[in-house]
Design a protein around this motif. Structure first.
Motif, PDB file in Angstrom:
ATOM      1  N   ASN A  74       7.668  10.780  -1.761  1.00 13.68           N
ATOM      2  CA  ASN A  74       6.312  10.952  -2.448  1.00 13.68           C
ATOM      3  C   ASN A  74       5.967  10.144  -3.398  1.00 13.68           C
ATOM      4  OD1 ASN A  74       4.841  13.791  -1.497  1.00 13.68           O
ATOM      5  ND2 ASN A  74       7.072  14.291  -1.828  1.00 13.68           N
ATOM      6  N   GLY A  75       4.596   9.876  -3.677  1.00 13.06           N
ATOM      7  CA  GLY A  75       4.316   8.569  -4.903  1.00 13.06           C
ATOM      8  C   GLY A  75       3.821   7.455  -4.046  1.00 13.06           C
ATOM      9  N   ASN A  76       3.878   6.424  -5.134  1.00 13.40           N
ATOM     10  CA  ASN A  76       3.219   5.335  -4.727  1.00 13.40           C
ATOM     11  C   ASN A  76       4.291   3.983  -4.829  1.00 13.40           C
ATOM     12  OD1 ASN A  76       0.972   6.175  -4.508  1.00 13.40           O
ATOM     13  ND2 ASN A  76      -0.207   5.550  -6.425  1.00 13.40           N
ATOM     14  N   ASP A  77       4.264   3.141  -3.824  1.00 13.78           N
ATOM     15  CA  ASP A  77       5.285   1.843  -4.084  1.00 13.78           C
ATOM     16  C   ASP A  77       4.551   0.794  -4.132  1.00 13.78           C
ATOM     17  OD1 ASP A  77       7.596   0.280  -3.641  1.00 13.78           O
ATOM     18  OD2 ASP A  77       7.734   0.596  -1.506  1.00 13.78           O
ATOM     19  N   ASN A  78       4.348   0.154  -5.110  1.00 12.82           N
ATOM     20  CA  ASN A  78       3.686  -1.260  -5.432  1.00 12.82           C
ATOM     21  C   ASN A  78       4.362  -2.433  -5.362  1.00 12.82           C
ATOM     22  OD1 ASN A  78       1.319   0.616  -6.293  1.00 12.82           O
ATOM     23  ND2 ASN A  78       2.506   0.984  -7.966  1.00 12.82           N
ATOM     24  N   SER A  79       3.757  -3.391  -4.781  1.00 17.87           N
ATOM     25  CA  SER A  79       4.195  -4.722  -4.711  1.00 17.87           C
ATOM     26  C   SER A  79       3.051  -5.467  -4.986  1.00 17.87           C
ATOM     27  CB  SER A  79       5.026  -5.089  -3.273  1.00 17.87           C
ATOM     28  OG  SER A  79       3.767  -5.122  -2.454  1.00 17.87           O
ATOM     29  N   CYS A  80       3.433  -6.663  -6.141  1.00 22.57           N
ATOM     30  CA  CYS A  80       2.338  -7.416  -6.741  1.00 22.57           C
ATOM     31  C   CYS A  80       2.817  -9.238  -6.429  1.00 22.57           C
ATOM     32  CB  CYS A  80       2.248  -7.186  -8.158  1.00 22.57           C
ATOM     33  SG  CYS A  80       1.775  -5.387  -8.528  1.00 22.57           S
ATOM     34  N   THR A  81       1.857  -9.738  -6.400  1.00 22.00           N
ATOM     35  CA  THR A  81       1.804 -11.128  -6.389  1.00 22.00           C
ATOM     36  C   THR A  81       0.723 -11.574  -7.359  1.00 22.00           C
ATOM     37  OG1 THR A  81       0.146 -11.392  -4.688  1.00 22.00           O
ATOM     38  CG2 THR A  81       2.695 -11.378  -4.042  1.00 22.00           C
ATOM     39  N   SER A  82       0.978 -12.570  -8.203  1.00 22.91           N
ATOM     40  CA  SER A  82       0.383 -13.033  -9.314  1.00 22.91           C
ATOM     41  C   SER A  82      -0.216 -14.464  -8.902  1.00 22.91           C
ATOM     42  CB  SER A  82       0.816 -13.174 -10.706  1.00 22.91           C
ATOM     43  OG  SER A  82       2.150 -14.120 -10.631  1.00 22.91           O
ATOM     44  N   SER A  83      -1.653 -14.685  -9.547  1.00 21.20           N
ATOM     45  CA  SER A  83      -2.220 -16.008  -9.461  1.00 21.20           C
ATOM     46  C   SER A  83      -3.082 -16.242 -10.241  1.00 21.20           C
ATOM     47  CB  SER A  83      -2.982 -16.217  -7.870  1.00 21.20           C
ATOM     48  OG  SER A  83      -3.412 -17.465  -8.032  1.00 21.20           O
ATOM     49  N   LYS A  84      -2.998 -17.251 -11.168  1.00 17.30           N
ATOM     50  CA  LYS A  84      -3.890 -17.577 -12.482  1.00 17.30           C
ATOM     51  C   LYS A  84      -4.310 -16.436 -13.406  1.00 17.30           C
ATOM     52  CE  LYS A  84      -6.317 -20.957  -9.893  1.00 17.30           C
ATOM     53  NZ  LYS A  84      -7.711 -21.780  -9.306  1.00 17.30           N
ATOM     54  N   GLY A  85      -3.168 -15.541 -13.634  1.00 19.94           N
ATOM     55  CA  GLY A  85      -3.294 -14.381 -14.566  1.00 19.94           C
ATOM     56  C   GLY A  85      -3.792 -13.145 -13.869  1.00 19.94           C
ATOM     57  N   LYS A  86      -3.971 -13.076 -12.461  1.00 21.94           N
ATOM     58  CA  LYS A  86      -4.461 -12.084 -11.987  1.00 21.94           C
ATOM     59  C   LYS A  86      -3.578 -11.526 -11.128  1.00 21.94           C
ATOM     60  CE  LYS A  86      -8.544 -11.776 -14.011  1.00 21.94           C
ATOM     61  NZ  LYS A  86      -8.996 -10.839 -14.623  1.00 21.94           N
ATOM     62  N   TYR A  87      -3.621 -10.267 -10.229  1.00 23.37           N
ATOM     63  CA  TYR A  87      -2.436  -9.755  -9.461  1.00 23.37           C
ATOM     64  C   TYR A  87      -3.211  -9.290  -8.271  1.00 23.37           C
ATOM     65  CZ  TYR A  87       0.781  -9.830 -13.412  1.00 23.37           C
ATOM     66  OH  TYR A  87       1.423 -10.223 -14.476  1.00 23.37           O
ATOM     67  N   LYS A  88      -2.466  -9.552  -7.196  1.00 23.94           N
ATOM     68  CA  LYS A  88      -2.818  -8.932  -6.119  1.00 23.94           C
ATOM     69  C   LYS A  88      -1.955  -7.677  -5.644  1.00 23.94           C
ATOM     70  CE  LYS A  88      -3.278  -9.697  -0.949  1.00 23.94           C
ATOM     71  NZ  LYS A  88      -3.185 -10.611   0.352  1.00 23.94           N
ATOM     72  N   VAL A  89      -2.317  -6.415  -5.731  1.00 31.44           N
ATOM     73  CA  VAL A  89      -1.684  -5.368  -5.565  1.00 31.44           C
ATOM     74  C   VAL A  89      -1.570  -4.728  -4.191  1.00 31.44           C
ATOM     75  CG1 VAL A  89      -0.940  -3.096  -6.704  1.00 31.44           C
ATOM     76  CG2 VAL A  89      -1.847  -5.008  -8.069  1.00 31.44           C
ATOM     77  N   THR A  90      -0.568  -4.435  -3.664  1.00 36.48           N
ATOM     78  CA  THR A  90      -0.583  -3.745  -2.156  1.00 36.48           C
ATOM     79  C   THR A  90       0.417  -2.419  -2.342  1.00 36.48           C
ATOM     80  OG1 THR A  90      -0.336  -6.000  -0.927  1.00 36.48           O
ATOM     81  CG2 THR A  90       0.442  -3.736  -0.147  1.00 36.48           C
ATOM     82  N   THR A  91      -0.399  -1.315  -2.362  1.00 35.29           N
ATOM     83  CA  THR A  91       0.287   0.048  -2.521  1.00 35.29           C
ATOM     84  C   THR A  91       0.558   0.690  -1.296  1.00 35.29           C
ATOM     85  OG1 THR A  91      -0.944  -0.037  -4.905  1.00 35.29           O
ATOM     86  CG2 THR A  91      -0.191   2.047  -3.740  1.00 35.29           C
ATOM     87  N   VAL A  92       1.771   1.432  -1.177  1.00 32.48           N
ATOM     88  CA  VAL A  92       1.985   2.181  -0.103  1.00 32.48           C
ATOM     89  C   VAL A  92       2.245   3.573  -0.817  1.00 32.48           C
ATOM     90  CG1 VAL A  92       3.639   2.928   1.681  1.00 32.48           C
ATOM     91  CG2 VAL A  92       3.153   0.459   1.439  1.00 32.48           C
ATOM     92  N   LYS A  93       1.058   4.360  -0.173  1.00 32.61           N
ATOM     93  CA  LYS A  93       1.100   5.841  -0.971  1.00 32.61           C
ATOM     94  C   LYS A  93       1.973   6.817   0.067  1.00 32.61           C
ATOM     95  CE  LYS A  93      -1.699   9.613  -2.704  1.00 32.61           C
ATOM     96  NZ  LYS A  93      -3.215   9.807  -2.928  1.00 32.61           N
ATOM     97  N   TYR A  94       3.009   7.428  -0.201  1.00 35.90           N
ATOM     98  CA  TYR A  94       3.734   8.476   0.550  1.00 35.90           C
ATOM     99  C   TYR A  94       3.462   9.605   0.164  1.00 35.90           C
ATOM    100  CZ  TYR A  94       6.868   4.576   1.797  1.00 35.90           C
ATOM    101  OH  TYR A  94       7.345   3.311   2.329  1.00 35.90           O
ATOM    102  N   THR A  95       3.120  10.564   1.082  1.00 35.30           N
ATOM    103  CA  THR A  95       2.778  11.873   0.990  1.00 35.30           C
ATOM    104  C   THR A  95       3.804  13.001   1.838  1.00 35.30           C
ATOM    105  OG1 THR A  95       0.615  11.248   0.550  1.00 35.30           O
ATOM    106  CG2 THR A  95       0.999  13.937   1.047  1.00 35.30           C
ATOM    107  N   ASN A  96       4.780  13.518   1.082  1.00 34.87           N
ATOM    108  CA  ASN A  96       5.795  14.305   1.821  1.00 34.87           C
ATOM    109  C   ASN A  96       6.271  13.769   3.222  1.00 34.87           C
ATOM    110  OD1 ASN A  96       5.363  16.528   0.094  1.00 34.87           O
ATOM    111  ND2 ASN A  96       3.468  17.289   1.220  1.00 34.87           N
ATOM    112  N   TYR A  97       6.391  12.392   2.872  1.00 33.97           N
ATOM    113  CA  TYR A  97       7.156  11.553   3.876  1.00 33.97           C
ATOM    114  C   TYR A  97       8.693  11.920   4.210  1.00 33.97           C
ATOM    115  CZ  TYR A  97       7.929   7.423   6.976  1.00 33.97           C
ATOM    116  OH  TYR A  97       8.312   6.707   7.962  1.00 33.97           O
ATOM    117  N   VAL A  98       8.886  12.365   5.440  1.00 33.29           N
ATOM    118  CA  VAL A  98      10.234  12.752   5.754  1.00 33.29           C
ATOM    119  C   VAL A  98      10.930  11.791   6.545  1.00 33.29           C
ATOM    120  CG1 VAL A  98      12.017  14.435   6.244  1.00 33.29           C
ATOM    121  CG2 VAL A  98       9.828  15.072   5.150  1.00 33.29           C
ATOM    122  N   SER A  99      12.115  11.235   6.400  1.00 26.83           N
ATOM    123  CA  SER A  99      12.716  10.481   7.281  1.00 26.83           C
ATOM    124  C   SER A  99      14.252  10.879   7.112  1.00 26.83           C
ATOM    125  CB  SER A  99      12.605   8.997   6.720  1.00 26.83           C
ATOM    126  OG  SER A  99      13.113   8.641   5.612  1.00 26.83           O
TER     127      SER A  99
END
Length: 636
Positions: A293-318
């Motif tokens: 559960n919860g968010n898994d974030n990955s970020c890339t920066s450019s000129k002091g700003k961030y590009k944020v990609t968020t994967v949100k898991y909800t009761n994800y079973v593997s």
């Protein structure tokens, strides 16, 4: 001047006493009878010679015309054949004859010929006999008794080739010749006559399994095979995660002032199980079930700003499965398998066939893999002896394989057959590179342990054999002949052996072969056709196993050479041919596109061996055999 009476009496008296005068009178008186006697002898001799030759020509024409009725029809070709044979044997005008007339007709499959001519006289003309008229008749028919014909046909790989000058392959020429034979024999068959046909296609082996009773086959059989053996070491195999349930979403945002912290958490449920094999090796299986559960974030920066990609898991079973497995290697050896499952439960008691599964496929992660092996109907022969002299066998009771008529004993596996299963069979330390084999074959009881996947030989299996049965239509025969496929090497002995078994009135099929429904006698014929000499191989799986390892019919001390196997096959063929002929079975041998070797010609019954160099000659040979079996003959 008048003769006086006394003078007359004196002259007669003088003539009576003069011997020269008597002879002259006698000769003069006998000239005319002598002319008739001598002239009649000369003219009658010429007439007799003309009649004899005319009869011979008529007979030849009738026989040829009847034989030309290959499909039972008295067509123009058959009529031309009859006339041409007549003309070849008696040319018009021969011996000074004239007025030659010849004619051939057919009724109820019987050809009748008539011929007449005039023989002019010479001396007899003096007496008013100017000519002698001669007429002859002739009749030819085929009269076939109850007949069983077993075709033992070479269907080795070379039958796919084409002879020089032919436009069809050898196998196609064979099909055509057998069809022609069948048509000829059927045309000669009477309304109450039974004619049956059987087939044994052969190459390396014969496909007879489906004809055998279940009791004639073993339940357990030994093969030169391989078995997985535990090394005492283990290997860990890591599994991959797979989705079970729940959801996740992915989103992207740009120009963020910071990179948010991850809030993703997971919990694992771990289940561990073990299993112990018969060899004591333990397999450990670890199954991890993870809930995220919860968010898994990955970020890339450019000129002091961030590009944020968020994967949100909800009761994800593997889930993933890890294993610690025993490491196996191969042990190549002679081993037993349960083959009783191939027997089935056919109502007539015959083998049903099917598959067996054995762990002999190549390993994956050091683990043996199951291999499903389909039994194709070929067999391994029963017990035999190692000998090169089959006329003096120390213990003949052990020569079960060459005994044509022995019925298997359910309590003695040496008298029973076993299924040929090529997928189970392996060489000891032989491997293949390109088209060549390298390494050591090993001995019958040797064992080799190795991780290498050693050579597994092919075991070519021809088209299934057919028991003796009447064939009602040509299309039925054609359908079967079309199923013949050229493959494999040449082992003449196995073909002859099973042709004899299927034909014998005394053996395992004797109940069906001993008599005919009409109560008449049965003539039995085995037609053996081959396109080559014996050509065994040391690297194929045969009715005697992998012969370089099993050595069931060769010396146990060393692997046999090709020459060794050739001699064995030829010697056994000679033994079988003699045994077949001793059963009052006629053997016909046809060598097609190959030399009629001494062992082939001696196999045939007297005068029954043929050599055919092309398709036309093969057809002629089969036609000739059909004519002789049909007892083509002249009748009064």
């Amino acid at each position: 001047m008048a003769m006086q009476s006394g003078d007359s009496k004196g002259l007669l008296a003088r003539l009576r006493k003069d011997e020269a005068g008597n002879t002259l009178a006698i000769v003069a008186a006998s000239i005319i009878p002598l002319l008739g006697l001598i002239g009649g002898g000369v003219d009658m001799s010429r007439a007799y010679l003309s009649k004899s030759r005319l009869q011979q020509a008529c007979d030849a024409g009738a026989l040829a015309g009847r034989r030309a009725m290959s499909d039972g029809d008295w067509d123009e070709e058959a009529q031309d054949t009859a006339r041409n044979f007549f003309d070849t044997n008696f040319e018009a005008g021969s011996y000074g004859t004239s007025d030659l007339v010849r004619n051939f007709t057919e009724d109820d499959n019987t050809v009748t010929g008539t011929a007449s001519l005039t023989v002019p006289t010479t001396v007899m003309q003096i007496f008013g006999n100017e000519a002698i008229n001669i007429a002859v008749t002739c009749t030819a028919e085929m009269k076939i008794p109850n007949t069983d014909v077993m075709f033992v046909l070479d269907t080795t790989g070379s039958m796919a080739s084409t002879n020089s000058g032919d436009t069809v392959s050898r196998i196609e020429a064979l099909r055509n010749a057998v069809e022609s034979f069948y048509t000829s024999l059927e045309a000669a068959k009477g309304a109450n006559t039974r004619v049956r046909y059987g087939f044994v296609p052969y190459s390396v082996n014969v496909n007879v399994g489906s004809l055998l009773q279940r009791d004639w086959m073993v339940d357990d059989a030994f093969y030169q095979t391989r078995e997985a053996s535990f090394t005492g070491n283990y290997s860990t195999i890591t599994g991959s995660w797979t989705y079970i349930s729940g959801s996740y979403t992915s989103s992207t945002s740009n120009n963020q002032s910071s990179c948010p912290a991850d809030t993703m958490t997971y919990s694992d449920n771990i289940s561990v199980s073990t299993s112990t094999g018969d060899d004591g090796a333990v397999t450990t299986t670890t199954v991890t079930t993870r809930t995220t559960n919860g968010n898994d974030n990955s970020c890339t920066s450019s000129k002091g700003k961030y590009k944020v990609t968020t994967v949100k898991y909800t009761n994800y079973v593997s889930q993933k499965t890890d294993k610690t497995v025993p490491k196996y290697t191969w042990q190549y050896k002679w081993d037993s398998y349960d083959v009783s499952g191939l027997k089935g439960s056919n109502e007539d008691g015959t083998m049903a066939g099917g598959t067996i599964t054995a762990n002999v496929d190549d390993m994956v992660d050091y683990q043996p893999q199951p291999l499903t092996i389909t039994w194709n109907g070929c067999i391994e022969e029963r017990g035999t002896v190692r000998t090169t002299n089959y006329t003096s066998i120390p213990d003949s009771d052990l020569l079960y394989d060459l005994n044509i008529d022995l019925v298997p004993d359910a309590d003695d596996d040496d008298t029973r057959w076993k299924p040929a299963l090529p997928g189970l069979v392996f060489g000891r330390s032989v491997y293949k590179s390109g088209n060549n084999l390298y390494g050591s074959w090993g001995s019958p009881t040797s064992e080799v342990t190795s991780d290498t996947n050693y050579y597994s030989p092919s075991g070519p299996c021809p088209t299934a054999a057919r028991r003796l049965a009447e064939i009602d239509t040509l299309s039925t025969l054609t359908e079967y002949l079309d199923s013949l496929v050229p493959t494999g090497n040449t082992y003449h002995d196995i073909g002859m052996l099973w042709g004899a078994r299927l034909l014998s009135p005394d053996g395992i099929f004797g109940a069906d072969n001993v008599s005919a429904p009409n109560g008449g006698s049965i003539t039995r014929h085995l037609i053996f056709m081959t396109d080559g000499a014996t050509e065994p191989s040391t690297s194929v799986y045969t009715p005697y196993g992998l012969e370089t390892v099993d050595r069931r019919r060769t010396s146990a001390s060393s692997a046999p050479s090709t020459t060794d196997l050739t001699n064995v096959v030829n010697t056994r063929l000679a033994y079988l041919c003699a045994a077949v002929k001793n059963k009052n079975i006629t053997i016909w041998v046809v060598a097609f596109g190959t030399t009629l070797t001494s062992n082939l010609s001696s196999c045939a019954s007297t005068g029954k061996a043929y050599q055919a160099n092309n398709a036309a000659q093969l057809n002629d040979a089969f036609e000739e055999i059909a004519a002789q079996i049909s007892q083509l003959r002249l009748t009064d």
